[in-house]
Design an enzyme around this catalytic site. Sequence first.
Site, short mmCIF file in Angstrom:
data_model
loop_
_atom_site.label_atom_id
_atom_site.label_comp_id
_atom_site.label_asym_id
_atom_site.label_seq_id
_atom_site.Cartn_x
_atom_site.Cartn_y
_atom_site.Cartn_z
N ASN A 1 -29.57 24.20 -65.85
CA ASN A 1 -29.57 25.49 -65.07
C ASN A 1 -30.79 26.13 -65.22
O ASN A 1 -31.81 25.49 -65.53
CB ASN A 1 -28.58 26.40 -66.00
CG ASN A 1 -28.79 26.55 -67.58
OD1 ASN A 1 -30.00 26.79 -68.00
ND2 ASN A 1 -27.87 26.06 -68.35
N ASP B 1 -21.55 24.35 -69.93
CA ASP B 1 -20.31 24.54 -70.10
C ASP B 1 -19.45 23.15 -69.87
O ASP B 1 -18.51 22.70 -70.51
CB ASP B 1 -19.58 25.48 -69.33
CG ASP B 1 -20.16 27.11 -69.63
OD1 ASP B 1 -20.30 27.28 -70.92
OD2 ASP B 1 -20.08 27.79 -68.67
N LYS C 1 -29.72 3.77 -62.77
CA LYS C 1 -29.80 4.58 -61.65
C LYS C 1 -28.72 4.53 -60.56
O LYS C 1 -28.48 3.35 -60.11
CB LYS C 1 -31.05 4.60 -60.94
CG LYS C 1 -31.44 5.66 -59.89
CD LYS C 1 -32.59 5.58 -59.17
CE LYS C 1 -32.59 6.26 -57.80
NZ LYS C 1 -33.68 6.10 -56.77
N PHE D 1 -25.01 36.26 -76.03
CA PHE D 1 -25.51 36.59 -74.65
C PHE D 1 -24.60 36.30 -73.83
O PHE D 1 -23.77 35.25 -73.90
CB PHE D 1 -26.86 35.96 -74.49
CG PHE D 1 -28.02 36.47 -75.04
CD1 PHE D 1 -28.89 37.11 -74.37
CD2 PHE D 1 -28.08 36.24 -76.37
CE1 PHE D 1 -30.18 37.49 -74.76
CE2 PHE D 1 -29.43 36.63 -77.03
CZ PHE D 1 -30.41 37.45 -76.22
N LYS E 1 -15.71 38.26 -74.53
CA LYS E 1 -16.57 37.20 -75.34
C LYS E 1 -16.84 37.56 -76.77
O LYS E 1 -16.80 36.92 -77.68
CB LYS E 1 -17.84 37.04 -74.61
CG LYS E 1 -18.67 35.69 -74.93
CD LYS E 1 -19.65 35.47 -74.24
CE LYS E 1 -20.68 34.29 -74.66
NZ LYS E 1 -21.76 33.82 -73.75
N LYS F 1 -14.95 35.55 -79.74
CA LYS F 1 -15.83 34.62 -80.66
C LYS F 1 -16.50 35.35 -81.85
O LYS F 1 -17.24 34.81 -82.56
CB LYS F 1 -17.12 34.28 -79.75
CG LYS F 1 -16.63 33.64 -78.36
CD LYS F 1 -17.74 32.90 -77.69
CE LYS F 1 -17.07 32.15 -76.48
NZ LYS F 1 -18.30 31.50 -75.52
#
Length: 398
Positions: A206, A275, A285, A319, A333, A337
């Site tokens: 990301n 995730d 490859k 975050f 969240k 959590k």
Amino acid sequence: MKRIVLGVSGGIAAYRALDVVRGLRRSGVDVHVVMTEAAQRFVAPLSFRTISENPVHTHMFQEPSQWNVNHVGLAELGDLILVCPATANVIGKVSGGIADDLLTAVIMAARVPVAFAPAMNEAMWLNPVVRANVERLLSLGYRFIEPAWGHLACGHQGQGRLPEPQVIVEYALSILEGSGGLAGLKVLVTAGPTREAIDSIRFLSNRSSGLMGYLVAEVARNRGAEVVLVTGPTSLSPPHGVRLMPVESAREMREAALREFPGAHVVVMAAAVADYAPCRVVPGKIKKTEGPLELRLERTADILQEMGKLKDRQILVGFAAESENLLENARSKMERKNLDFVVANPAGGPDSAFGARESRAMLVWPQGKTEDLGMVPKEVLAQTILDRVEALLVSRAQ
């Protein structure tokens, strides 16, 4: 009243030291300024005298205001010596034991903490000679606040910019107040992206730069904490004085973070952990063929949720980067959590925190409380996060 001797050396950032003096004075600190000859070419001593409300010291053989040797008297005057900005030249001279002007002589005679706020071109900051000088001074007990990333006087962008005056002021105050509000505590920080291998050379990842976590680690270190930074792959220079644990995949980050978790007092999970990861890594490859390529992905472990179930004394900060329903998703969240609070950021669009120097941030707390911080530099956001952590620590101790 606490006193600081502020050394100003000859860089274009010298004018920003005026705001540092102003911020220290507002905090009740008595500031005495020492300027090198080169610094006086950028800012007139009169400016510092006006803001500090004290005489400015400019050369070794200046007539002292009392009966003492000038550089020794100044070295004994302050509770902290802060060099802002610190050029590559002054860092090199102090590292080499050279005391050929008033500022370096004051530093050599000091028995109090000495801190440097470097500002210079990125190529100079990354030069191996400068890095070696910094490392040597760190090993001798001198302190550094890492230069920020941004537009430099040379017209380029990079690391070397003087940090925001507010950041420098808070750093100096934390030294004056003792070892800092996190002294004696272990702070665990995660940062950066993870890379989930597809084959031997390709991966899923990301846009996280890791900057937020690195800044939190740096601020925690400045406040006296023992800091462990578990980081995915980034192009950032690791903060000095923290224990770095480089990892690559979500699985590696989980293993490293959970290994450090039991001994931590504060945990700030700033990493953008993948995730999903490929169910199978193809050896070698994958060859390009006609038609589409299909990948099967599986969920990775939720590190933050595992920590929420395990925590007892720890303060746990998460975050939430969301592209829609920011507040609702962040609150969900936090509750699922077992977090103490969540830093909520937009993901995507002009206010996206990923890869940016600023972030639009909201702190989400239990019982429906929120703090909308607006658009803030990440350096300031890191300070704010740890301000709130320290307030929680104080409230729990009462």
